[in-house]
Design a protein around this motif. Structure first.
Motif, mmCIF file in Angstrom:
data_model
loop_
_atom_site.group_PDB
_atom_site.id
_atom_site.type_symbol
_atom_site.label_atom_id
_atom_site.label_comp_id
_atom_site.label_asym_id
_atom_site.label_seq_id
_atom_site.Cartn_x
_atom_site.Cartn_y
_atom_site.Cartn_z
ATOM 1 N N THR A 34 -16.606 -3.629 10.975
ATOM 2 C CA THR A 34 -15.794 -2.441 10.665
ATOM 3 C C THR A 34 -14.469 -2.479 11.407
ATOM 4 O O THR A 34 -13.402 -2.172 10.848
ATOM 5 C CB THR A 34 -16.567 -1.169 11.036
ATOM 6 O OG1 THR A 34 -17.812 -1.161 10.333
ATOM 7 C CG2 THR A 34 -15.767 0.070 10.685
ATOM 8 N N ALA A 35 -14.515 -2.853 12.692
ATOM 9 C CA ALA A 35 -13.277 -2.936 13.476
ATOM 10 C C ALA A 35 -12.328 -3.971 12.900
ATOM 11 O O ALA A 35 -11.113 -3.741 12.793
ATOM 12 C CB ALA A 35 -13.613 -3.267 14.926
ATOM 13 N N ALA A 40 -7.439 -5.259 9.645
ATOM 14 C CA ALA A 40 -6.889 -5.878 8.441
ATOM 15 C C ALA A 40 -6.198 -4.851 7.550
ATOM 16 O O ALA A 40 -5.111 -5.107 7.004
ATOM 17 C CB ALA A 40 -7.995 -6.594 7.668
ATOM 18 N N VAL A 41 -6.795 -3.673 7.409
ATOM 19 C CA VAL A 41 -6.188 -2.621 6.587
ATOM 20 C C VAL A 41 -4.884 -2.130 7.208
ATOM 21 O O VAL A 41 -3.885 -1.912 6.513
ATOM 22 C CB VAL A 41 -7.177 -1.463 6.384
ATOM 23 C CG1 VAL A 41 -6.487 -0.272 5.730
ATOM 24 C CG2 VAL A 41 -8.357 -1.917 5.535
ATOM 25 N N ALA A 42 -4.885 -1.937 8.530
ATOM 26 C CA ALA A 42 -3.657 -1.500 9.205
ATOM 27 C C ALA A 42 -2.539 -2.504 9.023
ATOM 28 O O ALA A 42 -1.390 -2.146 8.741
ATOM 29 C CB ALA A 42 -3.938 -1.272 10.689
ATOM 30 N N SER A 43 -2.867 -3.788 9.150
ATOM 31 C CA SER A 43 -1.853 -4.809 8.920
ATOM 32 C C SER A 43 -1.365 -4.785 7.482
ATOM 33 O O SER A 43 -0.161 -4.951 7.211
ATOM 34 C CB SER A 43 -2.424 -6.188 9.262
ATOM 35 O OG SER A 43 -1.478 -7.206 9.013
ATOM 36 N N THR A 47 2.355 -4.233 6.151
ATOM 37 C CA THR A 47 2.897 -5.263 5.260
ATOM 38 C C THR A 47 3.451 -4.636 3.988
ATOM 39 O O THR A 47 4.505 -5.051 3.479
ATOM 40 C CB THR A 47 1.799 -6.276 4.912
ATOM 41 O OG1 THR A 47 1.309 -6.876 6.115
ATOM 42 C CG2 THR A 47 2.342 -7.369 3.995
ATOM 43 N N TYR A 48 2.771 -3.622 3.472
ATOM 44 C CA TYR A 48 3.262 -2.921 2.281
ATOM 45 C C TYR A 48 4.631 -2.290 2.550
ATOM 46 O O TYR A 48 5.542 -2.384 1.724
ATOM 47 C CB TYR A 48 2.260 -1.851 1.861
ATOM 48 C CG TYR A 48 2.782 -0.909 0.804
ATOM 49 C CD1 TYR A 48 2.830 -1.287 -0.532
ATOM 50 C CD2 TYR A 48 3.263 0.352 1.150
ATOM 51 C CE1 TYR A 48 3.324 -0.439 -1.498
ATOM 52 C CE2 TYR A 48 3.764 1.205 0.195
ATOM 53 C CZ TYR A 48 3.790 0.813 -1.134
ATOM 54 O OH TYR A 48 4.303 1.649 -2.081
ATOM 55 N N SER A 70 -0.018 -6.576 -0.212
ATOM 56 C CA SER A 70 -0.620 -6.047 1.020
ATOM 57 C C SER A 70 -2.134 -6.150 0.979
ATOM 58 O O SER A 70 -2.770 -6.443 2.002
ATOM 59 C CB SER A 70 -0.180 -4.595 1.228
ATOM 60 O OG SER A 70 -0.600 -3.778 0.150
ATOM 61 N N VAL A 71 -2.750 -5.910 -0.185
ATOM 62 C CA VAL A 71 -4.204 -6.049 -0.313
ATOM 63 C C VAL A 71 -4.613 -7.502 -0.096
ATOM 64 O O VAL A 71 -5.612 -7.793 0.590
ATOM 65 C CB VAL A 71 -4.675 -5.536 -1.684
ATOM 66 C CG1 VAL A 71 -6.132 -5.914 -1.935
ATOM 67 C CG2 VAL A 71 -4.508 -4.028 -1.772
#
Length: 428
Positions: A34-35, A40-43, A47-48, A70-71
């Protein structure tokens, strides 16, 4: 002779140490994925934002492209570090670890190339563009001040021209009094001196007329610079301010060119060259042959003095022309991502944060590798049965009982039913 399979005290402590570490790893595994996903989502979000600043259009297709990129970055980061966190701690040979370290380095460079610089653009893009605007203002200010300095130096030639003009006027007054050729009055020598004094007076007037133009252009240039400085710190989107900044930069560049063209040094240089070369000799007007001879000799002396003064004036003008001119400055609009790269050393904290959010899992990989190595070291020398936990032992005993039960159970399957046969026919 029986073998002693009992564990030594050191081995027992090692097994307990390994079991303790395994318990910690089991607890950490519950949220490590999860961490990693959150990182990865924050990056991907940053990036978006970075990709959006690079796209010229704001339509649906551009938004979709930014989201897709970004995805892809988020998925790539998650998968890459998941591989590393699982495989790197598990390998044991030095060759395998070196190979995975090389792969980790290549992957980290790829992550920096596809994500970190865009993250930095999202974190410090606007500030980097403002830094670019501020540096451009400094360059324009240096160019404007240099152009003004050269123009003022050229204007100082007015004093040299005035000095030469005054010397010819003084000589003409002396000739009028008869102190040069010995013939008092306004004869040929007087007219030659007055002719050159008039030329220098006209040149002096041209130089004097340029002074207000130079000062006016310099004042206007400073006003434009003030507006450009204000645009670098005004609130609001930096893209809108960059448009007006570009317009002001074009105006200022034109003013700097105008000030450079207002320099009178080339004009003075050409006038000095013509000063001695273009002399209209008047007719000698003395009534006697001796007087005309004296006039001719005086005119020759005047021409020599004229050549000397012209050479001095020409050298002064050449010294001004040889001065280093103002540097040509051209404002080039750049995107926030390009600005972050161009002024990277001014935004080290932003770069550090952008890279850290992508490469932080590398620290977790090495922590896991060290821990797994410690677990293997703690179990070194212990037999498999000595490393079983109570839960594992219970599960093993239950499995053995199930196997024994399956092997020793009687065959309880019902016998097969007899096959019905048709009744025999009676004998005839």
């Amino acid at each position: 002779m029986s073998n002693d399979t009992r564990l030594t005290d050191a081995q027992a402590r090692g097994v307990r140490y390994a079991r303790e570490l395994e318990g910690h790893l089991s607890w950490l595994d519950t949220f490590s994925g999860t961490a990693l996903g959150v990182l990865a989502v924050a990056s991907g979000i940053y990036t978006y934002l970075g990709v959006s600043s690079l796209l010229d259009e704001n339509g649906a297709m551009s938004v979709f492209a930014a989201i897709a990129y970004s995805v892809a970055v988020s998925v790539g980061i998650f998968v890459f570090w998941s591989y590393m966190m699982r495989l790197f701690p598990a390998v044991r040979t030095a060759q395998a670890r070196i190979g995975l370290i090389v792969a980790m380095g290549a992957g980290s460079l790829a992550i920096v190339a596809m994500s970190s610089w865009l993250n930095a653009a999202a974190l410090a893009g606007s500030a980097a563009v403002e830094q670019h605007l501020a540096k451009t203002v400094q360059d324009y200010q240096s160019s404007l001040e240099r152009a003004h300095e050269v123009a003022l130096t050229a204007q100082s030639l007015e004093r040299d021209v005035a000095r030469v003009r005054q010397s010819f006027e003084d000589l003409s007054e002396q000739e009028a009094a008869g102190a040069l050729s010995g013939l008092a009055g306004r004869g040929a020598v007087f007219r030659v001196l007055r002719q050159k004094a008039a030329e220098l007076s006209g040149l002096e007037g041209q130089i004097s007329a340029q002074t207000p133009l130079v000062e006016s252009a310099f004042v206007e240039g400073n006003a434009i610079l003030s507006r450009m400085r204000a645009l670098t710190v005004e609130p609001g989107p930096v893209e809108a301010r960059s448009v007006e900044f570009s317009e002001q930069a074009v105006r200022l560049a034109g003013l700097i060119t105008q000030i450079r063209q207002l320099s009178v040094a080339p004009l003075v240089e050409r006038a000095a060259q013509d000063l001695a070369a273009s002399v209209v000799l008047p007719e000698l007007d003395s009534a006697t042959e001796q007087g005309r001879t004296d006039q001719a000799a005086t005119i020759s002396s005047v021409l020599e003095v004229l050549a000397q003064r012209a050479t001095t004036l020409e050298r002064a003008a050449q010294a001004v022309v040889a001065l280093q001119p103002a540097t040509d400055v051209t404002y080039t609009p750049i995107s926030s991502a390009d600005a972050v790269i161009l002024y990277a050393r001014n935004f080290v904290p932003s770069w550090a944060g952008a890279i850290a959010i992508d490469l932080l899992p590398a620290v977790l990989v090495f922590i896991l590798a060290i821990t797994q190595s410690a677990i293997r070291g703690g179990r070194e020398g212990a037999a498999v049965e000595d490393t079983l936990t109570l839960a594992e032992l219970r599960a093993a005993l239950a499995a053995v009982r199930d196997v024994e039960t399956a092997m020793t159970a009687p065959d309880t399957a019902p016998p097969p039913a007899p096959v019905a046969r048709p009744p025999a026919k009676a004998a005839e």
